[in-house]
Design an enzyme around this catalytic site. Structure first.
Site, PDB file in Angstrom:
ATOM      1  N   LYS A   1      -2.259  -1.530  -3.868  1.00 58.99           N
ATOM      2  CA  LYS A   1      -3.114  -0.354  -3.787  1.00 58.99           C
ATOM      3  C   LYS A   1      -2.277   0.904  -3.836  1.00 58.99           C
ATOM      4  O   LYS A   1      -1.269   0.958  -3.142  1.00 58.99           O
ATOM      5  CB  LYS A   1      -3.876  -0.441  -2.463  1.00 58.99           C
ATOM      6  CG  LYS A   1      -4.783   0.684  -2.157  1.00 58.99           C
ATOM      7  CD  LYS A   1      -5.361   0.465  -0.802  1.00 58.99           C
ATOM      8  CE  LYS A   1      -6.121   1.714  -0.475  1.00 58.99           C
ATOM      9  NZ  LYS A   1      -6.501   1.763   0.896  1.00 58.99           N
TER      10      LYS A   1
ATOM     11  N   LYS B   1       0.851  -1.188   0.000  1.00 58.33           N
ATOM     12  CA  LYS B   1       0.000   0.000   0.000  1.00 58.33           C
ATOM     13  C   LYS B   1       0.883   1.232   0.000  1.00 58.33           C
ATOM     14  O   LYS B   1       1.679   1.454   0.911  1.00 58.33           O
ATOM     15  CB  LYS B   1      -0.899  -0.008   1.229  1.00 58.33           C
ATOM     16  CG  LYS B   1      -1.812   1.192   1.300  1.00 58.33           C
ATOM     17  CD  LYS B   1      -2.737   1.082   2.490  1.00 58.33           C
ATOM     18  CE  LYS B   1      -3.640   2.283   2.583  1.00 58.33           C
ATOM     19  NZ  LYS B   1      -4.479   2.222   3.789  1.00 58.33           N
TER      20      LYS B   1
END
Ligand code: PBG
Length: 330
Positions: free
Chosen positions: A256, A203
């Protein structure tokens, strides 16, 4: 001879030929639909930077879950807006918390839909960071950090409270080191060995999360998340993060944001055999929506293409605010 023997164009001549040799596909069974649950009744408050996405009270979230299920969507990802925030984010793990109530109500009304929960503190802390804060004394004065190891205990509590409420899978998104192992241990020790962990393994500290922070009301009150989320410049580090999460027991690895990071999805696909999820985040959604509203892009076709490209890059699963639109259109 003027032309090579093999001429790819021959196979592109008609749609039936094209579809016969198409390498990837996307359909609703690959999609996870994120939802924001908030206190109140009959609440359906549109998020201004995410047209078509709403903060929903539990009763309305149940209606939304029914609709998603009727459209053939297999899974939801729940985010909560608590009634009260404090420095520890204690409303993240209380039994009567917003997500805990939503899980129960949705599983009761739509038992077949998979309920996945976001495990993180940022929506619940008054300071908006994803962990507990600690002060470190320095020459030029005190500085404030997120206390990684103290946060792990709270994440264990949150994950456990979600499992107790009936969640089918938990998805830690905080990016603390060691969280997957800590959550795995807490789940196993309490009889939830069967609950998988979808880890936000890779992330990035991304500006594409802007609209989400409106939706979940969780913008950090000072500083940013770059001390715990990844540097957008790095890809080898993505392999290290994903390796650690795999070793700690992650069942699914997530990347992400999505579209600007397709190379990272491709990289993980080559290096790992675990299922890979990609998150088409709020900023990606907002960009497409804004362009479509202006008539600059064909929304339906862009949704399809963007999701197909995730699959081509190597994602098994895609988390997208377009899940319902996709299921309605295709
Ligand atoms: C919470 C969390 C965030 C997102 C998902 N979980 C925000 C953040 O890390 O700042 C972003 C999702 C999106 O932008 O759609 N940690």
């Amino acid at each position: 001879m003027m032309f090579p023997e093999y001429r790819p164009r021959r196979l592109r001549r008609t749609e039936s030929l094209r579809s016969m040799v198409r390498e990837t596909s996307v359909s609703r069974e690959h999609l996870i639909y994120p939802m924001f649950v908030a206190p109140g009744k009959k609440l359906r408050q549109e998020i201004s930077s995410m047209p078509g996405v709403f903060q929903l009270s539990v009763d309305m979230a149940v209606e939304e879950a029914k609709e998603a299920h009727a459209l053939g969507l297999p899974a939801l990802l729940l985010f909560g807006l608590p009634e009260k925030k404090d420095a520890k984010g204690s409303h993240a793990w209380i039994k009567s918390g917003i997500v805990q109530k939503a899980i129960e109500a949705i599983k009761k009304a739509v038992p077949d839909i998979l309920v996945i929960t976001d495990v993180c503190l940022c929506e619940y802390t008054s300071h908006g960071h994803c962990g507990l804060l600690c002060k470190v004394k320095g020459k030029g004065g005190d500085s404030v950090f997120v206390d990684n190891d103290a946060t792990l205990e709270l994440l264990q509590k949150i994950a456990l409270s979600h499992a107790r409420a009936g969640a089918d899978m938990v998805a830690p998104s905080d990016m603390m080191d060691g969280r997957v192992g800590a959550i795995r241990e807490a789940l196993d020790d309490n009889g939830y060995e069967h609950i998988p962990i979808m880890s936000y393994a890779v992330k990035y500290a991304s500006s594409f999360y802007g609209p989400f922070r409106d939706a979940a009301e969780c913008a950090p009150q000072f500083g940013d998340r770059s001390a715990y989320q990844m540097d957008c410049a790095n890809s080898r580090e993505a392999l290290r993060e994903a390796t650690l999460d795999m070793e700690e027991g992650a069942d699914i690895l997530m990347v992400k944001p999505g579209m600007p990071y397709l190379d990272i999805i491709g990289l993980l696909r080559q290096e790992f055999t675990l299922p890979i999820a990609a998150y088409q985040v709020s900023g990606e959604y907002a960009m497409i929506k804004a362009a479509a509203a202006n008539g600059w892009l064909d929304e339906k076709r862009v949704i399809y293409e963007s999701l197909l490209c995730f699959r081509r890059a190597g994602a098994d699963i895609i988390i997208t605010y377009f899940a319902k639109d996709f299921a309605q259109a295709f």
